[in-house]
Scaffold this motif. Structure first.
Motif, mmCIF file in Angstrom:
data_model
loop_
_atom_site.group_PDB
_atom_site.id
_atom_site.type_symbol
_atom_site.label_atom_id
_atom_site.label_comp_id
_atom_site.label_asym_id
_atom_site.label_seq_id
_atom_site.Cartn_x
_atom_site.Cartn_y
_atom_site.Cartn_z
ATOM 1 N N ARG A 1 42.253 28.483 -30.444
ATOM 2 C CA ARG A 1 43.494 27.503 -30.220
ATOM 3 C C ARG A 1 43.182 26.277 -31.143
ATOM 4 N N ARG A 2 41.904 25.668 -30.970
ATOM 5 C CA ARG A 2 41.579 24.427 -31.683
ATOM 6 C C ARG A 2 41.701 24.703 -33.076
ATOM 7 N N ALA A 3 41.148 25.669 -33.561
ATOM 8 C CA ALA A 3 41.414 25.970 -35.266
ATOM 9 C C ALA A 3 42.714 26.083 -35.569
ATOM 10 N N ARG A 4 43.774 26.676 -34.643
ATOM 11 C CA ARG A 4 45.027 26.580 -35.410
ATOM 12 C C ARG A 4 45.567 25.373 -35.071
ATOM 13 N N THR A 5 45.241 24.454 -34.326
ATOM 14 C CA THR A 5 45.738 23.298 -34.219
ATOM 15 C C THR A 5 45.181 22.334 -35.210
ATOM 16 N N PHE A 6 44.095 22.332 -35.550
ATOM 17 C CA PHE A 6 43.443 21.682 -36.769
ATOM 18 C C PHE A 6 43.938 22.053 -38.160
ATOM 19 N N LEU A 7 44.338 23.129 -38.017
ATOM 20 C CA LEU A 7 44.797 23.798 -39.401
ATOM 21 C C LEU A 7 46.162 23.254 -39.625
ATOM 22 N N VAL A 8 47.055 23.446 -38.705
ATOM 23 C CA VAL A 8 48.371 22.868 -38.735
ATOM 24 C C VAL A 8 48.471 21.463 -39.001
ATOM 25 N N SER A 9 47.628 20.770 -38.491
ATOM 26 C CA SER A 9 47.925 19.382 -38.397
ATOM 27 C C SER A 9 47.184 18.819 -39.940
ATOM 28 N N GLY A 10 46.177 19.846 -40.304
ATOM 29 C CA GLY A 10 45.561 19.577 -41.610
ATOM 30 C C GLY A 10 46.956 19.781 -42.637
ATOM 31 N N GLU A 11 47.768 20.666 -42.619
ATOM 32 C CA GLU A 11 48.827 21.208 -43.440
ATOM 33 C C GLU A 11 49.841 20.116 -43.375
ATOM 34 N N VAL A 12 49.967 19.380 -42.353
ATOM 35 C CA VAL A 12 51.007 18.433 -42.066
ATOM 36 C C VAL A 12 50.583 17.244 -42.974
ATOM 37 N N ALA A 13 49.263 16.910 -42.927
ATOM 38 C CA ALA A 13 48.600 15.794 -43.307
ATOM 39 C C ALA A 13 48.744 16.013 -44.965
ATOM 40 N N LEU A 14 48.483 17.276 -45.262
ATOM 41 C CA LEU A 14 48.466 17.557 -46.715
ATOM 42 C C LEU A 14 49.899 17.454 -47.353
ATOM 43 N N LEU A 15 50.854 17.758 -46.569
ATOM 44 C CA LEU A 15 52.255 17.482 -47.069
ATOM 45 C C LEU A 15 52.489 16.155 -47.150
ATOM 46 N N GLY A 16 52.104 15.194 -46.430
ATOM 47 C CA GLY A 16 52.331 13.588 -46.308
ATOM 48 C C GLY A 16 51.575 13.286 -47.406
ATOM 49 N N THR A 17 50.399 13.900 -47.836
ATOM 50 C CA THR A 17 49.441 13.470 -48.986
ATOM 51 C C THR A 17 50.272 13.761 -50.232
ATOM 52 N N VAL A 18 50.801 14.956 -50.372
ATOM 53 C CA VAL A 18 51.803 15.331 -51.577
ATOM 54 C C VAL A 18 52.923 14.396 -51.701
ATOM 55 N N THR A 19 53.698 13.970 -50.551
ATOM 56 C CA THR A 19 54.589 13.037 -50.670
ATOM 57 C C THR A 19 54.527 11.862 -51.067
ATOM 58 N N LEU A 20 53.277 11.400 -50.584
ATOM 59 C CA LEU A 20 52.885 9.911 -51.039
ATOM 60 C C LEU A 20 52.351 9.791 -52.391
ATOM 61 N N PHE A 21 51.810 11.038 -52.937
ATOM 62 C CA PHE A 21 51.425 10.929 -54.364
ATOM 63 C C PHE A 21 52.704 10.944 -55.168
ATOM 64 N N VAL A 22 53.684 11.713 -54.716
ATOM 65 C CA VAL A 22 55.006 11.789 -55.568
ATOM 66 C C VAL A 22 55.602 10.600 -55.577
ATOM 67 N N ILE A 23 55.668 9.794 -54.381
ATOM 68 C CA ILE A 23 56.451 8.567 -54.399
ATOM 69 C C ILE A 23 55.644 7.603 -55.093
ATOM 70 N N ASP A 24 54.221 7.396 -55.439
ATOM 71 C CA ASP A 24 53.497 6.346 -55.930
ATOM 72 C C ASP A 24 53.653 6.810 -57.430
ATOM 73 N N LEU A 25 53.679 8.007 -57.876
ATOM 74 C CA LEU A 25 53.886 8.544 -59.213
ATOM 75 C C LEU A 25 55.245 8.206 -59.906
ATOM 76 N N THR A 26 56.368 8.159 -59.038
ATOM 77 C CA THR A 26 57.445 8.052 -59.435
ATOM 78 C C THR A 26 58.239 6.574 -59.456
ATOM 79 N N ARG A 27 57.433 5.770 -58.856
ATOM 80 C CA ARG A 27 57.766 4.299 -58.720
ATOM 81 C C ARG A 27 57.679 3.434 -60.135
ATOM 82 N N LYS A 28 58.429 2.776 -60.456
ATOM 83 C CA LYS A 28 58.217 1.749 -61.579
ATOM 84 C C LYS A 28 57.196 0.997 -61.459
ATOM 85 N N LYS A 29 56.314 0.917 -62.369
ATOM 86 C CA LYS A 29 55.269 -0.235 -62.489
ATOM 87 C C LYS A 29 55.381 -1.050 -63.522
#
Length: 159
Positions: A103-131
């Motif tokens: 159960r702990r492994a499943r919880t960590f895995l799902v949380s890690g995937e959510v964090a990975l999704l957030g990471t990808v979102t932040l990378f895309v936002i940072d790359l598409t912003r005008k600098k």
């Protein structure tokens, strides 16, 4: 239609288009430090959660493997009660430890995937912003016209 008649009709259209270099520079806000540095924090969090999931899964496998080995050597350790629990308290404890770590492994895995999704979102936002221009341009001259019509060239040194 002759080309000599077409050229005067098309020429004003070609002249009227502003090129990118002719458009006045706009003030661009600097990238948000929360997004710029937060993407790395989210990536670290995702990696940490995935490593914790691997560790918990390994502990679950170890507990279950210990139970299997014990049952191989002594079948009486694996007898079950009518409700499905093991009769031997040590065997039941190993099985419950295996379930808990799964159960702990499943919880960590799902949380890690959510964090990975957030990471990808932040990378895309940072790359598409005008600098704006990079802050480390070594020589950025300022050209102005003085009141007497003379051209002045200067530069700033940032400390």
């Amino acid at each position: 239609m002759k080309r000599s008649r077409l050229l005067p009709a098309v020429f004003p259209l070609l002249v009227a288009v502003q090129l990118q270099a002719q458009v006045p520079a706009q003030q661009v806000k600097p990238p948000s430090p929360l997004i710029h540095w937060g993407k790395w924090g989210a990536a670290g969090l995702s990696l940490t959660l995935h490593l914790l999931a691997v560790s918990a899964n390994s502990k679950a496998n170890d507990a279950y493997h210990t139970l299997q080995v014990a049952c191989t050597f002594d079948n009486s350790l694996c007898e079950t009660n009518p409700d499905g629990t093991y009769s031997n308290p040590k065997s039941e404890a190993l099985y419950q430890e295996s379930l808990h770590q799964d159960r702990r492994a499943r919880t960590f895995l799902v949380s890690g995937e959510v964090a990975l999704l957030g990471t990808v979102t932040l990378f895309v936002i940072d790359l598409t912003r005008k600098k704006g221009p990079p802050p480390d341009i070594p020589f950025n001259p300022e050209v102005t016209t003085g009141p007497d019509g003379s051209t002045r060239v200067g530069f700033r040194v940032a400390f």
